[in-house]
Design an enzyme around this catalytic site. Structure first.
Site, PDB file in Angstrom:
ATOM      1  N   ALA A  12       0.810  -1.218   0.000  1.00  9.42           N
ATOM      2  CA  ALA A  12       0.000   0.000   0.000  1.00  9.42           C
ATOM      3  C   ALA A  12       0.849   1.276   0.000  1.00  9.42           C
ATOM      4  O   ALA A  12       0.819   2.063  -0.951  1.00  9.42           O
ATOM      5  CB  ALA A  12      -0.946  -0.018   1.189  1.00  9.42           C
ATOM      6  N   CYS A  44      -6.470  -6.498   2.197  1.00  7.88           N
ATOM      7  CA  CYS A  44      -7.725  -6.463   2.948  1.00  7.88           C
ATOM      8  C   CYS A  44      -8.764  -7.429   2.369  1.00  7.88           C
ATOM      9  O   CYS A  44      -9.753  -7.755   3.034  1.00  7.88           O
ATOM     10  CB  CYS A  44      -8.305  -5.050   2.950  1.00  7.88           C
ATOM     11  SG  CYS A  44      -7.273  -3.846   3.827  1.00  7.88           S
ATOM     12  N   SER A 275      14.503  10.022  11.936  1.00  6.61           N
ATOM     13  CA  SER A 275      15.569  10.807  12.560  1.00  6.61           C
ATOM     14  C   SER A 275      16.694  11.127  11.587  1.00  6.61           C
ATOM     15  O   SER A 275      17.574  11.937  11.899  1.00  6.61           O
ATOM     16  CB  SER A 275      16.124  10.064  13.782  1.00  6.61           C
ATOM     17  OG  SER A 275      16.503   8.742  13.440  1.00  6.61           O
ATOM     18  N   ILE A 279      15.769   9.889   5.002  1.00  9.71           N
ATOM     19  CA  ILE A 279      15.012   8.635   5.056  1.00  9.71           C
ATOM     20  C   ILE A 279      13.601   8.918   5.571  1.00  9.71           C
ATOM     21  O   ILE A 279      13.422   9.476   6.656  1.00  9.71           O
ATOM     22  CB  ILE A 279      15.713   7.599   5.961  1.00  9.71           C
ATOM     23  CG1 ILE A 279      17.127   7.327   5.466  1.00  9.71           C
ATOM     24  CG2 ILE A 279      14.894   6.309   5.999  1.00  9.71           C
ATOM     25  CD1 ILE A 279      17.921   6.374   6.344  1.00  9.71           C
TER      26      ILE A 279
END
Length: 821
Positions: A12, A44, A275, A279
């Site tokens: 997804a 799903c 952090s 990324i």
């Protein structure tokens, strides 16, 4: 210089990021890594493919790697897994599982969408054959192959969350006997306990086996490749197939090994950056802020994952956008029931130390007079200032529509006062003029404005009966089918005249079936000087579900077939008479069943369908009290069903009707009808018809002003003395001319209440009189009062007896209930 973006995870969130990023940049180099065989599939929908609802496996795949390349020019690499991240060098180490070769890819931006993995606790025997988890297409293929090859008959589903109940439903559709085991004391953790009770009551009505508040201790391999599931309670469950649906945990190993900040999930800021600013992370693996509580949360849902993918792509492309938090809006189909929720539940609000109130209502999904109406149980959580904090709904049709409206209101920061003003689409097949969303706003606003207070059903049994008066304002037939212990029973229509039976110095808690009549009673009491009055939140419907759960002891409530004969069993499959009572509210279904059963010969089978949730339990009590046999009950998607055979015991030994009731004359009911007010006449006839439906002999003794109820509506030519004619002109002629005891408003009040009754599928007074005569209720006119009032027998409707006080006293002496209205 074109950006190079490497995306880890191709379902997804990852696929959404890649697609959006390509729509924003044709120059970007996009590599999509997926360690499995498939990308962008409908995980799903996996339970519904296993159950056969989705017939074609290919329909599960939204996009193939080839199409992704052709349409979006994305380098999709299936069976390629990211092993580690070198943040300083901006490189990802990858293994190609098809060749076994390891290689590296550098990046400008790295996107982590690894998802979550199923929890698999280290229980003894958990690796035995026949035990599966469901998370991916290969899991689906393994389960489907096992079902087709082994033809299992019994399944145990461990976990009663969304996936667990979806799997339970689909396995049952395939013909398996299914037991659901859940360590928590309820199904569906996002729901509050009082709303989960309604789901549990429904599942038990469908003969679904539930083991709640009990966990798995060990799996044992038995003979013939079958399994025995040992529970913590010591019970053993036989199974040919076990599905583990205990929950999921974020896949954080790659991020943690790279030194990124990780707690319950990968920590991200509002821009979805980790952090490390180069990324990004999203989807089931990340920890985000809950929109209501402001606390960190891990909420694995497809909707937020897809939205986060778009936000990540926008930020990488230079379009600054923030993810404002998730509210956990979700919906679940369980057989023909729909469950939906948004925002925080009570547990989350308590953990966040947020003050809140709650309100529960049970309106129909659309106008009751339009065929097919069914109830929605709707709960709203709101702050003392009226801010919407969360909502939950359980029902059959229109459930998700109301939660979507409330989810939008919550996201927009609306209050319960705003809900009152929402202008929502209305036509009889779709809603009511006051939509359930408006109604829950009215109830919540009443609470905040001090017009009503509420007590939760869970607190009732702990109250001190010496200090609290619990007042049931339902009708007699409803009360006889079940009540809260220690109840004082005063039907709403009699409350004003019987206030002396209550102590105004003590607390009063009012209740009815769903809450409306109890609210009216509460307002009467408050306006009459009772200061400490509360309403039972959610009505008797919630309390009844709670008690049914306590009495179930974990087992499904089944129809009793004790001492049944072969002929009894054959009756379950024989031809029957159909009775559709969908849309009728209590006590309508029970009364209609009684009338129909009176028409049928002994041994006849009646199939009934009703949308009133209380019907499933009420019909069992009715059959027991009236000497009929409940052969089966359940839910067919349209409503609650019951198959009833007229009579009790084996077919060859059916007793006459009078003997079947098991009643003596001491169970008769007598009612003195003194008042000629429409509302009091309605109360008298509803009580009488309900008692008749329970097999009681009922006598209504009409005296003085009550005689006007029995007068014909059309003029009758009779010779009268002058004073008699004067009396006749001053009094209302017939039931259609009766006024109200309160709020008559020069005749507008009766017209309004008749309109409301019609809209609510409540029978008119004229129809109630007709039903009473058809059901054998004695309508007795006091001869002495007729003489005084100048009323002749020719002016009365057909079927009325003329008698004196001795006749009334004779009926009263053989009665256990004698009312004066």
């Amino acid at each position: 210089m074109a950006l190079k973006v490497v995306i880890v995870g191709g379902v997804a969130g990852g696929a959404s990021t890649a697609a959006r990023l390509r729509r924003l940049s044709e120059e970007a180099e996009i590599i999509l890594l997926e360690r499995g065989d498939y990308i962008s599939y409908a995980n799903c929908g996996l339970p519904y493919y296993i159950g056969g609802t989705i017939e074609e496996r290919d329909n599960l795949f939204v996009m193939t790697p080839e199409k992704f390349k052709q349409w979006l020019n994305v380098d999709v690499r299936v069976k390629n897994e990211a092993l580690s991240i070198d943040r300083e060098a901006k490189e990802v180490k990858i293994i190609n599982h098809l060749t076994g070769k390891e290689y590296s890819e550098n990046y400008d931006y790295l996107v982590l969408s690894p998802g979550a993995e199923p929890l698999r606790p280290p229980l003894p025997g958990i690796d035995s054959p026949g035990i599966f988890s469901l998370r991916s297409v290969p899991d689906t293929d393994r389960i489907s192959s096992y079902l087709n090859e082994k033809n299992p008959q019994k399944a145990v589903v461990v976990g009663a969350g969304y996936i667990g109940l979806e799997m339970a439903e689909n396995l049952k559709h395939r013909g398996l006997d299914v037991t659901v085991v859940e360590l928590a004391p309820q199904v569906l953790p996002p729901l509050d306990a009082d709303m989960a009770l309604l789901v549990q009551q429904y599942l038990r009505a469908l003969d679904m086996n539930l083991r709640l508040g009990d966990g798995v201790k060990e799996f044992h391999q038995a003979e013939n490749d079958s399994l025995k599931v040992e529970l913590s309670s010591g019970e053993f469950l036989e199974a040919d197939l076990v599905i583990l649906s205990i929950g999921v945990k974020p896949e954080t190993k790659l991020a943690r090994d790279a030194g990124l900040e990780v707690e319950r999930g990968i920590k991200v800021n509002a821009s979805m950056q980790t952090s490390d600013a180069s990324i990004y992370a999203l989807g089931d693996a990340v920890e985000v802020i809950h929109l209501v509580t402001g606390k960190p949360a891990v909420i694995p849902l497809a909707g937020p994952a897809n939205k986060q993918g778009r936000i990540v792509a926008n930020n990488i492309a230079g379009r600054k956008e923030e993810f404002k938090g998730t509210q956990g809006t979700s919906v679940l189909k369980i057989f023909n029931m729909t469950v939906a929720t948004t925002g925080a539940n009570e547990r989350l609000l308590k953990e966040a130390s947020l003050d809140f109130h709650s309100a529960i209502i049970h309106p129909n999904n659309h106008a009751g007079y339009y065929p097919g109406a069914s109830p929605i149980s709707l709960k709203l959580l709101f702050s003392p200032e009226g801010k919407i904090l969360g909502a939950q709904a359980v029902g059959y049709d229109g459930v998700e529509k109301r939660i979507d409206v409330l989810a939008t209101a919550l996201r927009a920061g609306l209050t319960v006062y705003d809900l009152q003003e929402l202008e929502l689409a209305y036509a009889p097949p779709y809603s009511s003029a006051k939509d359930p969303v408006n109604m829950i706003g009215f109830v919540a606003a009443n609470r905040l404005q001090g017009d009503s207070e509420a007590v939760d059903a869970a607190a009732i049994d702990a109250l001190n009966p010496d200090q609290v008066q619990i007042l049931d304002v339902r009708e007699t037939e409803e009360n006889e089918l079940g009540q809260i212990p220690g109840t004082i029973h005063i039907p709403l229509g009699q409350l004003r005249d019987r206030l002396g039976e209550l102590d105004p110095q003590k607390e009063v808690i009012t209740y009815c079936s769903v809450g409306l009549r109890a609210y009216l009673a509460l307002r009467i009491l408050k306006l009459k000087g009772f200061n400490n009055v509360s309403n039972l939140n959610g009505g008797y419907r919630i309390y009844q579900a709670m008690q049914a759960e306590l009495n179930s002891k974990g087992d499904a409530v089944k129809v009793s077939h004790e001492n049944e004969t072969a002929q009894n069993r054959a009756a379950i499959s024989q031809d029957s008479i159909k009775l559709d009572l969908c849309g009728l509210q209590c006590p309508g279904p029970i009364m209609q069943v009684f009338r129909k059963m009176n028409e049928l010969p002994h041994g006849a089978i009646l199939d009934v369908c009703a949308t009133d949730p209380g019907f499933s339990s009420d019909i069992a009590s009715w059959c027991q009290r009236t000497g009929n046999t409940l052969l089966d009950k359940g839910h067919d998607g349209k409503g609650f069903t019951a198959r009833i055979r007229k009579g009790n015991g084996p077919l060859e030994k059916l007793a006459p009707a009078a003997a079947l009731t098991g009643l003596t004359g001491e169970n008769d009911k007598t009612i003195v009808v003194f008042s000629g007010d429409l509302d009091r006449a309605l109360a008298a006839l509803i009580i009488a018809n309900g008692a008749a439906a329970m097999g009681r002999k009922v006598t209504l003794f009409f005296t003085f002003w009550g005689l006007n109820i029995l007068r014909r509506n059309e003029p009758v030519k009779v010779k009268k003395a002058f004073m008699d004619r004067m009396f006749g002109m001053m009094m209302p002629r017939g039931s259609k001319k009766l006024g109200l005891s309160r709020m008559n408003m020069a005749g507008m009040g009766p017209k309004m209440i008749r309109m409301v009754m019609k809209n609510k599928n409540v029978d008119s007074l004229e129809l109630l009189l007709q039903q009473a005569l058809e059901e054998g209720v004695r309508l007795v006119a006091c001869q002495m009062s007729m003489d005084i009032m100048g009323i002749t027998s020719e002016e009365l409707i057909e079927g009325v007896e003329l008698a004196g006080v001795a006749s009334y006293l004779d009926a009263a002496e053989s009665s256990d209930v004698n009312l004066f209205i």
